[in-house]
Design a protein around this motif. Sequence first.
Motif, PDB file in Angstrom:
ATOM      1  N   ALA A 143       0.833  -1.212   0.000  1.00  0.00           N
ATOM      2  CA  ALA A 143       0.000   0.000   0.000  1.00  0.00           C
ATOM      3  C   ALA A 143       0.861   1.253   0.000  1.00  0.00           C
ATOM      4  CB  ALA A 143      -0.943  -0.016   1.198  1.00  0.00           C
ATOM      5  N   VAL A 144       1.888   1.277   0.824  1.00  0.00           N
ATOM      6  CA  VAL A 144       2.762   2.451   0.901  1.00  0.00           C
ATOM      7  C   VAL A 144       3.539   2.613  -0.403  1.00  0.00           C
ATOM      8  CG1 VAL A 144       4.746   3.467   2.099  1.00  0.00           C
ATOM      9  CG2 VAL A 144       2.913   2.376   3.418  1.00  0.00           C
ATOM     10  N   LYS A 145       4.070   1.510  -0.932  1.00  0.00           N
ATOM     11  CA  LYS A 145       4.836   1.565  -2.182  1.00  0.00           C
ATOM     12  C   LYS A 145       3.958   2.052  -3.339  1.00  0.00           C
ATOM     13  CE  LYS A 145       7.575  -1.402  -5.192  1.00  0.00           C
ATOM     14  NZ  LYS A 145       8.078  -2.755  -5.415  1.00  0.00           N
ATOM     15  N   GLU A 146       2.754   1.516  -3.432  1.00  0.00           N
ATOM     16  CA  GLU A 146       1.827   1.909  -4.502  1.00  0.00           C
ATOM     17  C   GLU A 146       1.461   3.388  -4.374  1.00  0.00           C
ATOM     18  OE1 GLU A 146      -0.721   1.195  -7.859  1.00  0.00           O
ATOM     19  OE2 GLU A 146       0.963   0.088  -7.027  1.00  0.00           O
ATOM     20  N   ASN A 147       1.191   3.829  -3.153  1.00  0.00           N
ATOM     21  CA  ASN A 147       0.871   5.232  -2.895  1.00  0.00           C
ATOM     22  C   ASN A 147       2.038   6.124  -3.311  1.00  0.00           C
ATOM     23  OD1 ASN A 147      -0.981   7.233  -1.467  1.00  0.00           O
ATOM     24  ND2 ASN A 147       0.930   7.546  -0.373  1.00  0.00           N
ATOM     25  N   TYR A 160      -8.403  -5.490   2.696  1.00  0.00           N
ATOM     26  CA  TYR A 160      -7.656  -5.228   3.921  1.00  0.00           C
ATOM     27  C   TYR A 160      -7.740  -3.727   4.172  1.00  0.00           C
ATOM     28  CZ  TYR A 160      -5.475  -9.823   3.576  1.00  0.00           C
ATOM     29  OH  TYR A 160      -5.255 -11.171   3.518  1.00  0.00           O
ATOM     30  N   ARG A 161      -8.214  -3.343   5.342  1.00  0.00           N
ATOM     31  CA  ARG A 161      -8.222  -1.929   5.739  1.00  0.00           C
ATOM     32  C   ARG A 161      -7.273  -1.819   6.918  1.00  0.00           C
ATOM     33  NH1 ARG A 161     -13.822   0.181   6.915  1.00  0.00           N
ATOM     34  NH2 ARG A 161     -13.493  -0.864   8.885  1.00  0.00           N
ATOM     35  N   LEU A 162      -6.177  -1.098   6.714  1.00  0.00           N
ATOM     36  CA  LEU A 162      -5.113  -1.039   7.703  1.00  0.00           C
ATOM     37  C   LEU A 162      -4.863   0.393   8.156  1.00  0.00           C
ATOM     38  CD1 LEU A 162      -2.573  -3.332   5.816  1.00  0.00           C
ATOM     39  CD2 LEU A 162      -4.211  -4.030   7.583  1.00  0.00           C
ATOM     40  N   LEU A 192      -0.518   9.213  10.372  1.00  0.00           N
ATOM     41  CA  LEU A 192      -1.360   8.030  10.346  1.00  0.00           C
ATOM     42  C   LEU A 192      -2.183   8.041   9.068  1.00  0.00           C
ATOM     43  CD1 LEU A 192      -2.681   7.960  14.029  1.00  0.00           C
ATOM     44  CD2 LEU A 192      -0.706   6.762  13.056  1.00  0.00           C
ATOM     45  N   TYR A 193      -2.248   6.898   8.409  1.00  0.00           N
ATOM     46  CA  TYR A 193      -3.013   6.748   7.184  1.00  0.00           C
ATOM     47  C   TYR A 193      -3.823   5.462   7.241  1.00  0.00           C
ATOM     48  CZ  TYR A 193      -0.442  10.354   4.600  1.00  0.00           C
ATOM     49  OH  TYR A 193       0.085  11.528   4.156  1.00  0.00           O
ATOM     50  N   TYR A 194      -4.988   5.491   6.619  1.00  0.00           N
ATOM     51  CA  TYR A 194      -5.719   4.264   6.345  1.00  0.00           C
ATOM     52  C   TYR A 194      -5.378   3.842   4.935  1.00  0.00           C
ATOM     53  CZ  TYR A 194      -8.944   3.671  10.259  1.00  0.00           C
ATOM     54  OH  TYR A 194      -9.488   3.420  11.485  1.00  0.00           O
ATOM     55  N   ALA A 195      -5.177   2.556   4.756  1.00  0.00           N
ATOM     56  CA  ALA A 195      -4.973   1.999   3.423  1.00  0.00           C
ATOM     57  C   ALA A 195      -5.980   0.885   3.238  1.00  0.00           C
ATOM     58  CB  ALA A 195      -3.560   1.451   3.286  1.00  0.00           C
ATOM     59  N   VAL A 196      -6.595   0.833   2.066  1.00  0.00           N
ATOM     60  CA  VAL A 196      -7.493  -0.266   1.728  1.00  0.00           C
ATOM     61  C   VAL A 196      -6.910  -0.954   0.500  1.00  0.00           C
ATOM     62  CG1 VAL A 196      -9.825  -0.943   1.049  1.00  0.00           C
ATOM     63  CG2 VAL A 196      -9.497   0.953   2.655  1.00  0.00           C
ATOM     64  N   VAL A 197      -6.659  -2.262   0.628  1.00  0.00           N
ATOM     65  CA  VAL A 197      -6.063  -3.047  -0.442  1.00  0.00           C
ATOM     66  C   VAL A 197      -6.980  -4.227  -0.728  1.00  0.00           C
ATOM     67  CG1 VAL A 197      -4.088  -4.470  -1.127  1.00  0.00           C
ATOM     68  CG2 VAL A 197      -3.719  -2.391   0.226  1.00  0.00           C
ATOM     69  N   VAL A 247       1.084  -7.769  -9.370  1.00  0.00           N
ATOM     70  CA  VAL A 247      -0.327  -7.446  -9.227  1.00  0.00           C
ATOM     71  C   VAL A 247      -0.443  -6.225  -8.334  1.00  0.00           C
ATOM     72  CG1 VAL A 247      -2.562  -8.238  -8.370  1.00  0.00           C
ATOM     73  CG2 VAL A 247      -1.053  -9.825  -9.561  1.00  0.00           C
ATOM     74  N   VAL A 248      -1.085  -5.195  -8.854  1.00  0.00           N
ATOM     75  CA  VAL A 248      -1.364  -3.958  -8.112  1.00  0.00           C
ATOM     76  C   VAL A 248      -2.817  -3.639  -8.411  1.00  0.00           C
ATOM     77  CG1 VAL A 248       1.013  -3.111  -8.059  1.00  0.00           C
ATOM     78  CG2 VAL A 248      -0.422  -2.573 -10.016  1.00  0.00           C
ATOM     79  N   SER A 249      -3.202  -2.401  -8.419  1.00  0.00           N
ATOM     80  CA  SER A 249      -4.539  -2.058  -8.880  1.00  0.00           C
ATOM     81  C   SER A 249      -4.464  -2.068 -10.404  1.00  0.00           C
ATOM     82  CB  SER A 249      -4.956  -0.692  -8.350  1.00  0.00           C
ATOM     83  OG  SER A 249      -3.989   0.271  -8.710  1.00  0.00           O
ATOM     84  N   GLY A 250      -4.363  -3.259 -10.937  1.00  0.00           N
ATOM     85  CA  GLY A 250      -4.049  -3.531 -12.326  1.00  0.00           C
ATOM     86  C   GLY A 250      -2.822  -4.416 -12.302  1.00  0.00           C
TER      87      GLY A 250
END
Length: 179
Positions: free
Chosen positions: A30-34, A60-62, A74-79, A136-139
Motif C-alpha cells: 500500500a505504501v509503495k503503490e501510494n 484489507y483496511r489497515l 497516520l493513514y488508512y490503506a485499503v487493499v 499485481v497492483v490495482s491492475g
Amino acid sequence: MAEVQQYPTVGWTPIKNISDPHVIEIAEFAVKENNMQLGLSLELKAVLRGTTQVVSGTNYRLLLKVTDGTSAKLYYAVVFEKAWEGSLVGRWEPIKDISDPHVHEIAEFAVDEFNKRINAITKLKLVAVVSGESQVVSGKNYRLILKAADKITTRTYQTIVWENASLKKELISFKPFLG
C-alpha cells in the motif's frame, strides 16, 4: 491511502495478528503503490490495527504509521487481494512466456511512449524482450528488460509499464539497464 478518518465497520472483521508477515506485505504494498502513484517517499513504520472484509477476494483496511522523513503520520490503506489468482499482491513474479504477444505489446508501448517523451530525431525501435516480471497492483505492473536500437547502437533498458483491467497503459519508467 487516505489520511485517518472514520470508516464503517459493518462486514469488517478485526485482524488478530497485525504482525503477520502477509499483513506487513499488504501494508508495504500500500505504501509503495501510494508513493509510486503520488510521487511521495513515505516509509512504513508500523501497522497499528486492521480489519478484513471478504468480498470477491479480501479487502484489507489497515491503519498505518508512516514517516515522510521528518514527521510521522497516520493513514488508512485499503487493499483488495485476489489470492486465488496465484499472485501475491505487490510481489514481482517472473513472466513465464516472454514471447507472449501481450508482453511484446507492452514492450512496444514502452518504447513508443519513451520516444514521445524524449522527442528525439532518431527514435528507438524494439529489438527484443530479454526478460520480464509482473506485479499485481490495482491492475498489473510489467517490469521488462528489453533491447532497443537507434540508427547507431543497440542498448539494454529496463522499463515499467502499468496496465489496468481495461488495458489502459501508462509508462512508469524507462532507463538504461546496468545490471
